[in-house]
Write an enzyme that holds these catalytic residues in place. Structure first.
Site, PDB file in Angstrom:
ATOM      1  N   TYR A   1      -5.315 -54.580  31.819  1.00 15.21           N
ATOM      2  CA  TYR A   1      -4.999 -55.162  30.520  1.00 15.21           C
ATOM      3  C   TYR A   1      -6.193 -55.998  30.075  1.00 15.21           C
ATOM      4  O   TYR A   1      -6.473 -57.048  30.660  1.00 15.21           O
ATOM      5  CB  TYR A   1      -3.741 -56.029  30.632  1.00 15.21           C
ATOM      6  CG  TYR A   1      -3.211 -56.578  29.327  1.00 15.21           C
ATOM      7  CD1 TYR A   1      -3.864 -57.604  28.668  1.00 15.21           C
ATOM      8  CD2 TYR A   1      -2.046 -56.087  28.757  1.00 15.21           C
ATOM      9  CE1 TYR A   1      -3.385 -58.132  27.477  1.00 15.21           C
ATOM     10  CE2 TYR A   1      -1.547 -56.605  27.563  1.00 15.21           C
ATOM     11  CZ  TYR A   1      -2.227 -57.627  26.938  1.00 15.21           C
ATOM     12  OH  TYR A   1      -1.738 -58.139  25.760  1.00 15.21           O
TER      13      TYR A   1
ATOM     14  N   LYS B   1      -6.009 -50.798  29.025  1.00 18.02           N
ATOM     15  CA  LYS B   1      -5.476 -51.098  27.695  1.00 18.02           C
ATOM     16  C   LYS B   1      -6.527 -51.925  26.980  1.00 18.02           C
ATOM     17  O   LYS B   1      -6.732 -53.107  27.290  1.00 18.02           O
ATOM     18  CB  LYS B   1      -4.159 -51.855  27.797  1.00 18.02           C
ATOM     19  CG  LYS B   1      -3.532 -52.233  26.457  1.00 18.02           C
ATOM     20  CD  LYS B   1      -2.190 -52.902  26.704  1.00 18.02           C
ATOM     21  CE  LYS B   1      -1.480 -53.235  25.393  1.00 18.02           C
ATOM     22  NZ  LYS B   1      -1.711 -54.636  24.986  1.00 18.02           N
TER      23      LYS B   1
END
Length: 300
Positions: free
Chosen positions: A136, A164
């Protein structure tokens, strides 16, 4: 089940009762609605899922409900957002035991680690389970940037499969794909950059507003991935105002209100967040209603 990093992966909201407790039936119904809309996977306990505000028991309950409800139809990804490496390792082990297929791993919360510390943190978590890992990267939100040089070292861990990308810099998408190719799936993490990201090669999108408009989000991604940019641009323009809400500090409240309008689920959030009210609420309602009207107009 291996995770195929393609399609829309909603960062699922955690449905709550008016007293703030988990609404088990609404959580299950919401998941079924998303799957029926054609999503490629679901991400539980991300920031949109209010992971940081839930107790450890609540987080594990939500994951268990998700695994049981989804029942293998799509991958279930568990957000991992912890302040200590020890807690992160335990969470990874617990999530694997509960049956998820992957982890979306935040940087260590509350501390802005340097590159050496960041690499050690992610490597330790990667070695704690056999689950596929989605890094992330949200340097605006968490103060830690997973640059391509940092990612290169992390990819020595075979379970780290995807990132991500939420740096709000689309050049990062091209840099990552050109450097790592098929070794790393680059996933769009910003709703109002999805079409731009797909144009650069992205085929997977972790979306907040897909909770409110799942069918439209799936259609948008499919149109773009298959190269139908003329129709994709029209749909993107119809949705863009509601997608902009995904980038605001109150995105959880905005998404839950939008989901209330489109699907009837509760707006209740965990404190310190509060439900929207007054002019702010009216503004979001107007944006959502205008967006729905825009989408309806496209089908005429």
């Amino acid at each position: 089940m291996q995770v195929n990093w393609k399609g829309v992966f909603p960062a699922v909201t955690t449905k709550l009762k008016d007293d703030g407790s988990l609404d088990h039936e609404a959580i299950k119904a919401g998941l079924n609605r998303l799957i029926d809309s054609g999503v490629g996977g679901v991400v539980m306990m991300g920031m949109v899922g209010e992971s940081a505000q839930l107790t450890p028991e609540e987080k594990r309950t939500v994951i268990k409900l998700a695994v049981e409800t989804v029942n293998g139809r799509v991958p279930v990804i568990a957000g991992l957002a912890e302040a200590t490496t020890a807690n992160a390792v335990q969470y990874a082990k617990d999530a694997e035991a509960l049956g998820v297929q992957g982890l979306m791993v935040f940087p260590g919360l509350t501390y802005k680690s340097d590159a050496r510390e960041t690499i050690a943190f992610y490597r330790t978590i990667a070695q704690a389970s056999t689950l596929a890992i989605l890094l992330y990267n949200n340097p605006r939100g968490y103060g830690v940037d997973l640059t391509p040089d940092v990612v290169a070292q992390l990819l020595e861990e075979p379970t780290i499969e995807a990132i991500k990308e939420e740096s709000y810099d689309t050049t990062r998408v091209t840099d990552l794909i050109s450097r790592f190719g098929d070794r790393l799936a680059v996933v769009c993490g910003v709703d109002d950059l999805v079409l731009e990201s797909v144009a650069l090669g992205v085929t997977c999108w972790v979306s907040g507003m897909a909770n409110a408009v799942p069918k439209e989000s799936v259609e948008l991604l499919n149109l773009a991935v298959t190269g139908d940019y003329e129709r994709a641009r029209k749909l993107y323009r119809a949705l863009i105002d509601v997608f902009h809400l995904d980038t605001h500090v109150k995105l959880v409240q905005y998404i839950k209100l939008a989901e209330n309008i489109t699907a009837g689920y509760s707006e209740t959030v965990k404190a310190p967040r509060l439900k929207l009210e007054g002019e702010e609420r009216q503004k979001v309602v107007a944006i959502v209603e205008k967006t729905l009207a825009n989408v309806r107009a496209l089908s005429k």
